[in-house]
Write an enzyme that holds these catalytic residues in place. Structure first.
Site, PDB file in Angstrom:
ATOM      1  N   ASP A 192       4.376  -8.335  -7.800  1.00  0.00           N
ATOM      2  CA  ASP A 192       5.350  -8.058  -6.740  1.00  0.00           C
ATOM      3  C   ASP A 192       5.960  -9.397  -6.306  1.00  0.00           C
ATOM      4  O   ASP A 192       6.948  -9.844  -6.890  1.00  0.00           O
ATOM      5  CB  ASP A 192       4.624  -7.325  -5.606  1.00  0.00           C
ATOM      6  CG  ASP A 192       5.538  -6.922  -4.463  1.00  0.00           C
ATOM      7  OD1 ASP A 192       6.754  -7.136  -4.578  1.00  0.00           O
ATOM      8  OD2 ASP A 192       5.041  -6.401  -3.450  1.00  0.00           O
TER       9      ASP A 192
ATOM     10  N   GLU B 109      -3.378  -7.898 -14.625  1.00  0.00           N
ATOM     11  CA  GLU B 109      -2.911  -7.574 -13.265  1.00  0.00           C
ATOM     12  C   GLU B 109      -2.418  -6.137 -13.245  1.00  0.00           C
ATOM     13  O   GLU B 109      -1.846  -5.667 -14.233  1.00  0.00           O
ATOM     14  CB  GLU B 109      -1.701  -8.461 -12.940  1.00  0.00           C
ATOM     15  CG  GLU B 109      -1.923  -9.574 -11.939  1.00  0.00           C
ATOM     16  CD  GLU B 109      -1.850  -9.145 -10.485  1.00  0.00           C
ATOM     17  OE1 GLU B 109      -2.347  -8.057 -10.143  1.00  0.00           O
ATOM     18  OE2 GLU B 109      -1.305  -9.921  -9.685  1.00  0.00           O
ATOM     19  N   ASP B 110      -2.567  -5.476 -12.128  1.00  0.00           N
ATOM     20  CA  ASP B 110      -1.984  -4.136 -12.014  1.00  0.00           C
ATOM     21  C   ASP B 110      -0.469  -4.219 -11.828  1.00  0.00           C
ATOM     22  O   ASP B 110       0.293  -3.565 -12.514  1.00  0.00           O
ATOM     23  CB  ASP B 110      -2.634  -3.342 -10.859  1.00  0.00           C
ATOM     24  CG  ASP B 110      -2.621  -4.092  -9.527  1.00  0.00           C
ATOM     25  OD1 ASP B 110      -2.227  -5.277  -9.480  1.00  0.00           O
ATOM     26  OD2 ASP B 110      -3.007  -3.480  -8.512  1.00  0.00           O
TER      27      ASP B 110
ATOM     28  N   ARG C  43      -6.290   5.354  -5.291  1.00  0.00           N
ATOM     29  CA  ARG C  43      -6.597   4.615  -6.522  1.00  0.00           C
ATOM     30  C   ARG C  43      -6.925   5.546  -7.685  1.00  0.00           C
ATOM     31  O   ARG C  43      -6.683   5.220  -8.838  1.00  0.00           O
ATOM     32  CB  ARG C  43      -7.791   3.679  -6.304  1.00  0.00           C
ATOM     33  CG  ARG C  43      -7.485   2.453  -5.461  1.00  0.00           C
ATOM     34  CD  ARG C  43      -8.574   1.396  -5.664  1.00  0.00           C
ATOM     35  NE  ARG C  43      -8.611   0.439  -4.574  1.00  0.00           N
ATOM     36  CZ  ARG C  43      -7.845  -0.656  -4.516  1.00  0.00           C
ATOM     37  NH1 ARG C  43      -6.981  -0.901  -5.468  1.00  0.00           N
ATOM     38  NH2 ARG C  43      -7.938  -1.489  -3.505  1.00  0.00           N
TER      39      ARG C  43
ATOM     40  N   LYS D 258       7.669  -5.732 -10.765  1.00  0.00           N
ATOM     41  CA  LYS D 258       8.803  -5.317  -9.927  1.00  0.00           C
ATOM     42  C   LYS D 258      10.055  -6.158 -10.167  1.00  0.00           C
ATOM     43  O   LYS D 258      11.132  -5.799  -9.693  1.00  0.00           O
ATOM     44  CB  LYS D 258       8.405  -5.352  -8.442  1.00  0.00           C
ATOM     45  CG  LYS D 258       7.461  -4.219  -8.045  1.00  0.00           C
ATOM     46  CD  LYS D 258       7.307  -4.093  -6.539  1.00  0.00           C
ATOM     47  CE  LYS D 258       6.385  -2.931  -6.183  1.00  0.00           C
ATOM     48  NZ  LYS D 258       6.005  -2.929  -4.761  1.00  0.00           N
TER      49      LYS D 258
ATOM     50  N   GLY E 287      -7.187  -3.597  -8.108  1.00  0.00           N
ATOM     51  CA  GLY E 287      -6.113  -2.750  -8.639  1.00  0.00           C
ATOM     52  C   GLY E 287      -6.088  -2.546 -10.143  1.00  0.00           C
ATOM     53  O   GLY E 287      -5.588  -1.531 -10.618  1.00  0.00           O
TER      54      GLY E 287
ATOM     55  N   PHE F 236       6.909   1.376  -3.097  1.00  0.00           N
ATOM     56  CA  PHE F 236       5.473   1.140  -3.035  1.00  0.00           C
ATOM     57  C   PHE F 236       4.772   2.172  -3.900  1.00  0.00           C
ATOM     58  O   PHE F 236       4.908   3.377  -3.696  1.00  0.00           O
ATOM     59  CB  PHE F 236       4.935   1.168  -1.608  1.00  0.00           C
ATOM     60  CG  PHE F 236       3.593   0.496  -1.530  1.00  0.00           C
ATOM     61  CD1 PHE F 236       3.500  -0.883  -1.464  1.00  0.00           C
ATOM     62  CD2 PHE F 236       2.426   1.246  -1.573  1.00  0.00           C
ATOM     63  CE1 PHE F 236       2.263  -1.523  -1.434  1.00  0.00           C
ATOM     64  CE2 PHE F 236       1.178   0.620  -1.552  1.00  0.00           C
ATOM     65  CZ  PHE F 236       1.099  -0.766  -1.472  1.00  0.00           C
TER      66      PHE F 236
ATOM     67  N   ASP G 155      -3.519   1.037  -4.817  1.00  0.00           N
ATOM     68  CA  ASP G 155      -3.878   1.709  -3.572  1.00  0.00           C
ATOM     69  C   ASP G 155      -2.855   1.477  -2.482  1.00  0.00           C
ATOM     70  O   ASP G 155      -2.024   0.578  -2.540  1.00  0.00           O
ATOM     71  CB  ASP G 155      -5.206   1.158  -3.049  1.00  0.00           C
ATOM     72  CG  ASP G 155      -5.042  -0.234  -2.446  1.00  0.00           C
ATOM     73  OD1 ASP G 155      -4.548  -1.128  -3.167  1.00  0.00           O
ATOM     74  OD2 ASP G 155      -5.368  -0.433  -1.258  1.00  0.00           O
TER      75      ASP G 155
END
Ligand code: IMP
Ligand code: MG
Length: 184
Positions: free
Chosen positions: A114, A110-111, A176, A142, A55, A163, A170
């Protein structure tokens, strides 16, 4: 949203709910964070930037070009999602970094944070390898996770509880390559 033909070209007509962060807005923020990271680390000390696959690949590529100092790049692969939109809770290390970690400043990229499971699993592994310092930079957060083993020093944006896809993120490997971040 799917009626916009320009966006439909990227998604193959798959519907998106809304664009959450535009290309320009992401680029401006990535530049800011890059400068902050560059200023944070002593110039003469080694910096290893580790992107979490898959990600973070676009974020990492843009970010390192906005960090005006020498650095090295490596990758770790972790997988926590199957084909759904909820974390399975189990994090698998699917690809390990080749770079020597001991004695170096390590910045994990990190993307999105969560549940925090991924970071909580990887931070102890990197610490155990003797990183001189360990910091986390996440494009999106988040803000749902309980306190993390490693809190991000740099966060691009607080993310809505939706989401998100695009800019590396993705859903079942789709989306992506979108140059912006959208919710589905
Ligand atoms: P965590 O382990 O639950 O914090 O989630 C971390 C990983 O789950 C991220 O690196 C993403 O790959 C994936 N993920 C979490 N939320 C989203 C989302 O909204 N869209 C796409 N991927 C997500
Ligand atoms: Mg994913």
């Amino acid at each position: 949203m799917q009626s916009n033909p320009e966006i439909a070209a990227w998604t193959g007509g798959r519907p998106l709910r809304r664009i959450v962060f535009s290309e320009g807005c992401i680029a401006r923020r990535v530049t800011e964070i890059g400068r902050e990271i560059g200023a944070h680390y002593p110039r003469e000390e080694d910096l290893l930037v580790i992107g979490l696959l898959k990600g973070s690949f676009i974020f990492l590529a843009d970010l390192v070009r906005q960090i005006p100092r020498p650095l090295h790049v490596d990758f770790l692969g972790a997988a926590s999602y199957g084909s759904g939109t909820e974390s399975s809770g189990e994090v698998r290390l699917v690809y390990d970094a080749e770079a020597e970690i001991a004695g170096r400043h390590v910045l994990l990229v990190e993307d999105i944070i969560d549940s925090g499971n991924t970071v909580n699993r990887l931070a102890p592994i990197l610490r155990a390898r003797g990183a001189r310092s360990l910091e986390l930079c996440a494009l999106l957060h988040k803000r749902l996770a309980p306190p993390l083993d490693l809190e991000p020093r740099w966060v691009g944006f607080d993310a809505p509880p939706e989401f998100l896809v695009g800019y590396g993120l993705d859903h079942s490997e789709n989306f992506r390559s979108l140059p912006f971040i959208a919710s589905i």
